[in-house]
Design a protein around this motif. Structure first.
Motif, PDB file in Angstrom:
ATOM      1  N   GLY A 173      42.653  11.555  44.336  1.00 20.84           N
ATOM      2  CA  GLY A 173      43.030  12.325  45.517  1.00 20.84           C
ATOM      3  C   GLY A 173      43.117  13.812  45.294  1.00 20.84           C
ATOM      4  N   THR A 174      42.756  14.266  44.095  1.00 18.57           N
ATOM      5  CA  THR A 174      42.767  15.699  43.776  1.00 18.57           C
ATOM      6  C   THR A 174      41.414  16.081  43.183  1.00 18.57           C
ATOM      7  OG1 THR A 174      43.449  15.594  41.456  1.00 18.57           O
ATOM      8  CG2 THR A 174      45.203  15.440  43.112  1.00 18.57           C
ATOM      9  N   LEU A 175      41.268  17.340  42.897  1.00 16.36           N
ATOM     10  CA  LEU A 175      40.082  17.822  42.193  1.00 16.36           C
ATOM     11  C   LEU A 175      40.367  18.019  40.706  1.00 16.36           C
ATOM     12  CD1 LEU A 175      38.803  20.438  44.803  1.00 16.36           C
ATOM     13  CD2 LEU A 175      37.990  18.097  44.437  1.00 16.36           C
ATOM     14  N   LEU A 176      41.492  17.490  40.233  1.00 12.74           N
ATOM     15  CA  LEU A 176      41.905  17.652  38.837  1.00 12.74           C
ATOM     16  C   LEU A 176      41.232  16.577  37.992  1.00 12.74           C
ATOM     17  CD1 LEU A 176      45.691  18.236  39.542  1.00 12.74           C
ATOM     18  CD2 LEU A 176      43.926  19.962  39.109  1.00 12.74           C
ATOM     19  N   ALA A 181      43.036  12.773  38.352  1.00 17.63           N
ATOM     20  CA  ALA A 181      44.173  12.494  39.222  1.00 17.63           C
ATOM     21  C   ALA A 181      43.591  12.131  40.584  1.00 17.63           C
ATOM     22  CB  ALA A 181      45.094  13.701  39.318  1.00 17.63           C
ATOM     23  N   VAL A 213      48.610  18.160  35.771  1.00 17.54           N
ATOM     24  CA  VAL A 213      48.663  17.454  37.054  1.00 17.54           C
ATOM     25  C   VAL A 213      50.045  17.613  37.668  1.00 17.54           C
ATOM     26  CG1 VAL A 213      46.924  15.746  36.371  1.00 17.54           C
ATOM     27  CG2 VAL A 213      49.341  15.275  35.959  1.00 17.54           C
ATOM     28  N   PRO A 214      50.157  17.411  39.000  1.00 20.61           N
ATOM     29  CA  PRO A 214      51.478  17.446  39.622  1.00 20.61           C
ATOM     30  C   PRO A 214      52.373  16.334  39.053  1.00 20.61           C
ATOM     31  CG  PRO A 214      49.758  17.598  41.281  1.00 20.61           C
ATOM     32  CD  PRO A 214      49.091  17.251  39.979  1.00 20.61           C
ATOM     33  N   THR A 269      52.025  12.101  39.147  1.00 20.33           N
ATOM     34  CA  THR A 269      50.664  11.717  39.497  1.00 20.33           C
ATOM     35  C   THR A 269      50.151  10.622  38.572  1.00 20.33           C
ATOM     36  OG1 THR A 269      50.183  13.941  40.284  1.00 20.33           O
ATOM     37  CG2 THR A 269      48.293  12.576  39.749  1.00 20.33           C
TER      38      THR A 269
END
Length: 85
Positions: free
Chosen positions: A26-29, A24, A43-44, A47
C-alpha cells in the motif's frame, strides 16, 4: 513516525536470497536484498512487510514495534507446488 527495519532473507537451507523484494504493502516503500540477503527499509511504525522473489510464494510478515528490528525470513514455498506433498 518512521522506523528503520533491518533483516535477512534466506531460503529453506539457510542460504541468502539476493535480489528478493521487501516492500510495505500500500506504499511506494520498497527495497531489495543485497548479495548476502540483507536489507534495510524505513517504514511507518506498525507497517507489515511483504517479501517476494521469483519462484517463491510471497509472504507478508507483521513487525514488532521496536524501532530497529532484525527480521529473519525464510523463502521456502515455491509457487505452484502443493505444500502437502
Amino acid at each position: 513516525m518512521m522506523q528503520v527495519v533491518q533483516g535477512h532473507v534466506s531460503d529453506a537451507e539457510g542460504q541468502p536470497v539476493p535480489g528478493a523484494t521487501v516492500l510495505a504493502p500500500g506504499t511506494l516503500l520498497v527495497t531489495t536484498t543485497n548479495a548476502t540477503g540483507d536489507y534495510t527499509l524505513s517504514v511507518p511504525a506498525g507497517t507489515a512487510l511483504k517479501f517476494g522473489y521469483a519462484d517463491f510464494a510471497d509472504e507478508v510478515l507483521r513487525r514488532r514495534s521496536a524501532s530497529h528490528q532484525q527480521q529473519r525470513h525464510q523463502q521456502h514455498t515455491q509457487r505452484g507446488t502443493d505444500p502437502g506433498g
